[in-house]
Design an enzyme around this catalytic site. Structure first.
Site, PDB file in Angstrom:
ATOM      1  CG  HIS A 138     -26.200  -4.404  -6.342  1.00 47.76           C
ATOM      2  ND1 HIS A 138     -25.741  -4.555  -5.049  1.00 47.76           N
ATOM      3  CD2 HIS A 138     -26.670  -3.129  -6.429  1.00 47.76           C
ATOM      4  CE1 HIS A 138     -25.921  -3.418  -4.390  1.00 47.76           C
ATOM      5  NE2 HIS A 138     -26.487  -2.549  -5.199  1.00 47.76           N
ATOM      6  CG  ASN A 157     -28.118  -1.611  -1.959  1.00 47.83           C
ATOM      7  OD1 ASN A 157     -27.050  -2.199  -1.798  1.00 47.83           O
ATOM      8  ND2 ASN A 157     -28.302  -0.724  -2.915  1.00 47.83           N
ATOM      9  CB  CYS A 204     -23.793  -0.828  -5.546  1.00 47.42           C
ATOM     10  SG  CYS A 204     -24.633   0.047  -4.224  1.00 47.42           S
TER      11      CYS A 204
HETATM   12  C1  LIG Z   1     -35.997   5.017  -4.143  1.00 42.68           C
HETATM   13  C2  LIG Z   1     -37.100   4.246  -4.907  1.00 42.68           C
HETATM   14  C3  LIG Z   1     -37.483   3.006  -4.147  1.00 42.68           C
HETATM   15  C4  LIG Z   1     -38.319   5.163  -4.988  1.00 42.68           C
HETATM   16  O1  LIG Z   1     -39.336   4.485  -5.710  1.00 42.68           O
HETATM   17  P1  LIG Z   1     -40.131   5.209  -6.877  1.00 42.68           P
HETATM   18  O2  LIG Z   1     -41.155   4.280  -7.340  1.00 42.68           O
HETATM   19  O3  LIG Z   1     -39.106   5.707  -7.856  1.00 42.68           O
HETATM   20  O4  LIG Z   1     -40.797   6.363  -6.096  1.00 42.68           O
HETATM   21  P2  LIG Z   1     -40.726   7.901  -6.428  1.00 42.68           P
HETATM   22  O5  LIG Z   1     -39.374   8.445  -6.058  1.00 42.68           O
HETATM   23  O6  LIG Z   1     -41.235   8.114  -7.818  1.00 42.68           O
HETATM   24  O7  LIG Z   1     -41.775   8.411  -5.417  1.00 42.68           O
HETATM   25  C5  LIG Z   1     -43.156   8.119  -5.561  1.00 42.68           C
HETATM   26  C6  LIG Z   1     -43.873   8.759  -4.427  1.00 42.68           C
HETATM   27  O8  LIG Z   1     -43.578   8.073  -3.211  1.00 42.68           O
HETATM   28  C7  LIG Z   1     -43.070   8.988  -2.260  1.00 42.68           C
HETATM   29  N1  LIG Z   1     -42.068   8.324  -1.430  1.00 42.68           N
HETATM   30  C8  LIG Z   1     -40.732   8.314  -1.566  1.00 42.68           C
HETATM   31  N2  LIG Z   1     -40.161   7.582  -0.616  1.00 42.68           N
HETATM   32  C9  LIG Z   1     -41.168   7.089   0.128  1.00 42.68           C
HETATM   33  C10 LIG Z   1     -41.207   6.246   1.250  1.00 42.68           C
HETATM   34  N3  LIG Z   1     -40.097   5.752   1.823  1.00 42.68           N
HETATM   35  N4  LIG Z   1     -42.417   5.916   1.754  1.00 42.68           N
HETATM   36  C11 LIG Z   1     -43.533   6.387   1.196  1.00 42.68           C
HETATM   37  N5  LIG Z   1     -43.559   7.194   0.137  1.00 42.68           N
HETATM   38  C12 LIG Z   1     -42.377   7.539  -0.399  1.00 42.68           C
HETATM   39  C13 LIG Z   1     -42.472  10.111  -3.053  1.00 42.68           C
HETATM   40  O9  LIG Z   1     -42.411  11.303  -2.304  1.00 42.68           O
HETATM   41  C14 LIG Z   1     -43.450  10.203  -4.195  1.00 42.68           C
HETATM   42  O10 LIG Z   1     -44.581  10.903  -3.807  1.00 42.68           O
HETATM   43  P3  LIG Z   1     -45.239  11.978  -4.815  1.00 42.68           P
HETATM   44  O11 LIG Z   1     -45.635  11.175  -6.026  1.00 42.68           O
HETATM   45  O12 LIG Z   1     -46.355  12.522  -4.030  1.00 42.68           O
HETATM   46  O13 LIG Z   1     -44.136  12.951  -5.109  1.00 42.68           O
HETATM   47  C15 LIG Z   1     -36.669   3.899  -6.346  1.00 42.68           C
HETATM   48  O14 LIG Z   1     -36.571   5.060  -7.110  1.00 42.68           O
HETATM   49  C16 LIG Z   1     -35.363   3.174  -6.390  1.00 42.68           C
HETATM   50  O15 LIG Z   1     -35.252   2.055  -5.932  1.00 42.68           O
HETATM   51  N6  LIG Z   1     -34.351   3.780  -7.011  1.00 42.68           N
HETATM   52  C17 LIG Z   1     -33.057   3.160  -7.141  1.00 42.68           C
HETATM   53  C18 LIG Z   1     -32.329   3.290  -5.856  1.00 42.68           C
HETATM   54  C19 LIG Z   1     -31.164   2.395  -5.809  1.00 42.68           C
HETATM   55  O16 LIG Z   1     -31.223   1.263  -6.194  1.00 42.68           O
HETATM   56  N7  LIG Z   1     -30.055   2.930  -5.266  1.00 42.68           N
HETATM   57  C20 LIG Z   1     -28.878   2.197  -5.119  1.00 42.68           C
HETATM   58  C21 LIG Z   1     -28.300   1.896  -6.439  1.00 42.68           C
HETATM   59  S1  LIG Z   1     -27.020   0.778  -6.273  1.00 42.68           S
END
Ligand SMILES: CC(C)(COP(=O)(O)OP(=O)(O)OC[C@H]1O[C@@H](n2cnc3c(N)ncnc32)[C@H](O)[C@@H]1OP(=O)(O)O)[C@@H](O)C(=O)NCCC(=O)NCCS
Length: 334
Positions: free
Chosen positions: A256, A286, A116
């Site tokens: 970004h 993204n 990215c």
């Molecule tokens: C992926 C992302 C949105 C997940 O958000 P989060 O707040 O970290 O969520 P978590 O991974 O802690 O998951 C929380 C809960 O939601 C659930 N969950 C995950 N994806 C889900 C979705 N699409 N819809 C609903 N629930 C979801 C998980 O299973 C978890 O449930 P649990 O607590 O029962 O285990 C976040 O971690 C993120 O943005 N990370 C960076 C990703 C990124 O930017 N990547 C590119 C970098 S350039």
């Protein structure tokens, strides 16, 4: 002779027509609109559905948009850098194909991959060539067909990514406008947390890797989130300090578009008001290499000559960084 800086003198963009909304994703995986918006800020993204078209198609449209808006003769382009993680083919250069298709017949060209941060790194490369006096017109394209590497049964990744492309033209400037400073970083620790396992030299494609879904993006979202928040905010704060800039001096943050919460945390550390933070993640998600030029194109009318602009990016690898640039032109048309 006055110092030569590398200024952005034109921008262009393209996104495919097909829209993938949160509601549509609700039909595909166990998720919901409220969760996606509150965790990421994303409402919808674009997807290039035509299976006969690759990332070059997106990049070529963005270049054509830039050429049409700026009136530049593509034959004058010296170098085309194509920033992407989804090249058309693993070996033949997507940049070379793009340059030929847009009529940049005097340019040399190559692909640049830094996840990215690809476009941000491409800006640095273009600027170094321009500042050296070696080349005068460099087109940096950022484009990705993320839908080609996303598993639409994996709710942790399919809600985030979208397809798109943008392009920016870099030219010499002797009025002190253009790229002023940069802080670029990488750390190989990140390879475990955001990656595609197969299809490279470490694990070549096989029936087994296809069966195991190893050609799709895998990410440990929580870990990536933590690194992204602290690293993107750190470099953005550092570049301000290094250049004696306060929150009042910065006109725009071009971040970004990984996740709205990551962007908000960066802006907070920079002590920037929300109206200085360019955002379009709600519409595109993204788009990896395309996020920065897509923002420049969407907000081009608001950027004014002399504005202090801070770019910030974070991506797989890990790779990240920040660039300080003085905007070089006012948009007169429209
Ligand atoms: C992926 C992302 C949105 C997940 O958000 P989060 O707040 O970290 O969520 P978590 O991974 O802690 O998951 C929380 C809960 O939601 C659930 N969950 C995950 N994806 C889900 C979705 N699409 N819809 C609903 N629930 C979801 C998980 O299973 C978890 O449930 P649990 O607590 O029962 O285990 C976040 O971690 C993120 O943005 N990370 C960076 C990703 C990124 O930017 N990547 C590119 C970098 S350039």
């Amino acid at each position: 002779m006055s110092k030569i800086n590398a200024a952005i003198t034109a921008v262009g963009a393209y996104v495919p027509e097909d829209i993938l909304t949160n509601k549509m994703l609700e039909e595909m995986v166990e998720t919901n609109d409220e969760w996606i918006v509150s965790r990421t800020g994303i409402k919808e993204r674009r997807v290039l559905k035509d299976p006969s078209k690759g990332t070059s198609y997106l990049g070529i449209q963005a270049c054509k948009n830039l050429i049409q808006k700026s009136g530049i003769d593509p034959k004058e382009i010296d170098l085309l850098i194509f920033a992407t993680v989804t090249p058309d083919l693993p070996v033949a250069s997507t940049a070379a194909y793009t340059a030929t298709e847009i009529g940049a017949t005097n340019a040399f060209s190559y692909d640049l991959q830094a996840a990215c941060s690809s476009f941000l790194y491409g800006m640095s490369t273009a600027a170094a060539y321009i500042e050296s006096g070696k080349y005068k017109k460099i087109l940096v394209v950022g484009a990705d067909k993320m839908s080609s590497i996303i598993d639409y049964t994996d709710r942790a990744t399919c809600i985030i990514f979208g397809d798109g492309a943008g392009a920016a033209l870099f030219e010499p400037n002797e009025e002190g406008l253009g790229l002023q400073d940069e802080i670029l970083r990488s750390d190989g620790i990140g390879r475990a947390f955001l990656k595609i396992d197969a299809g490279g030299s470490l694990l070549p494609a096989s029936a087994e890797t296809v069966k195991n879904n190893q050609h799709y993006v895998y990410q440990d979202g929580k870990t990536v989130f933590k690194f992204a928040v602290s690293n993107m905010a750190d470099v953005s704060e550092q570049i301000m300090r290094k250049n004696n800039l306060t929150g009042d001096d910065v006109n725009w943050l071009v971040p970004h578009q990984a996740n709205k919460r990551i962007v908000d945390a960066t802006a907070k550390r920079m002590k920037l008001d929300a109206d200085k933070v360019l955002m379009n993640i709600q519409r595109y998600g993204n788009t990896t290499s395309a996020t920065l030029p897509l923002l420049l194109n969407d907000f081009e009318q608001q950027l004014k000559k002399g504005d202090n602009v801070i770019f910030a990016a974070f991506g797989g690898g890990f790779t990240w960084g920040s660039i300080y640039l003085k905007w070089a032109y006012n948009t007169l048309h429209n």
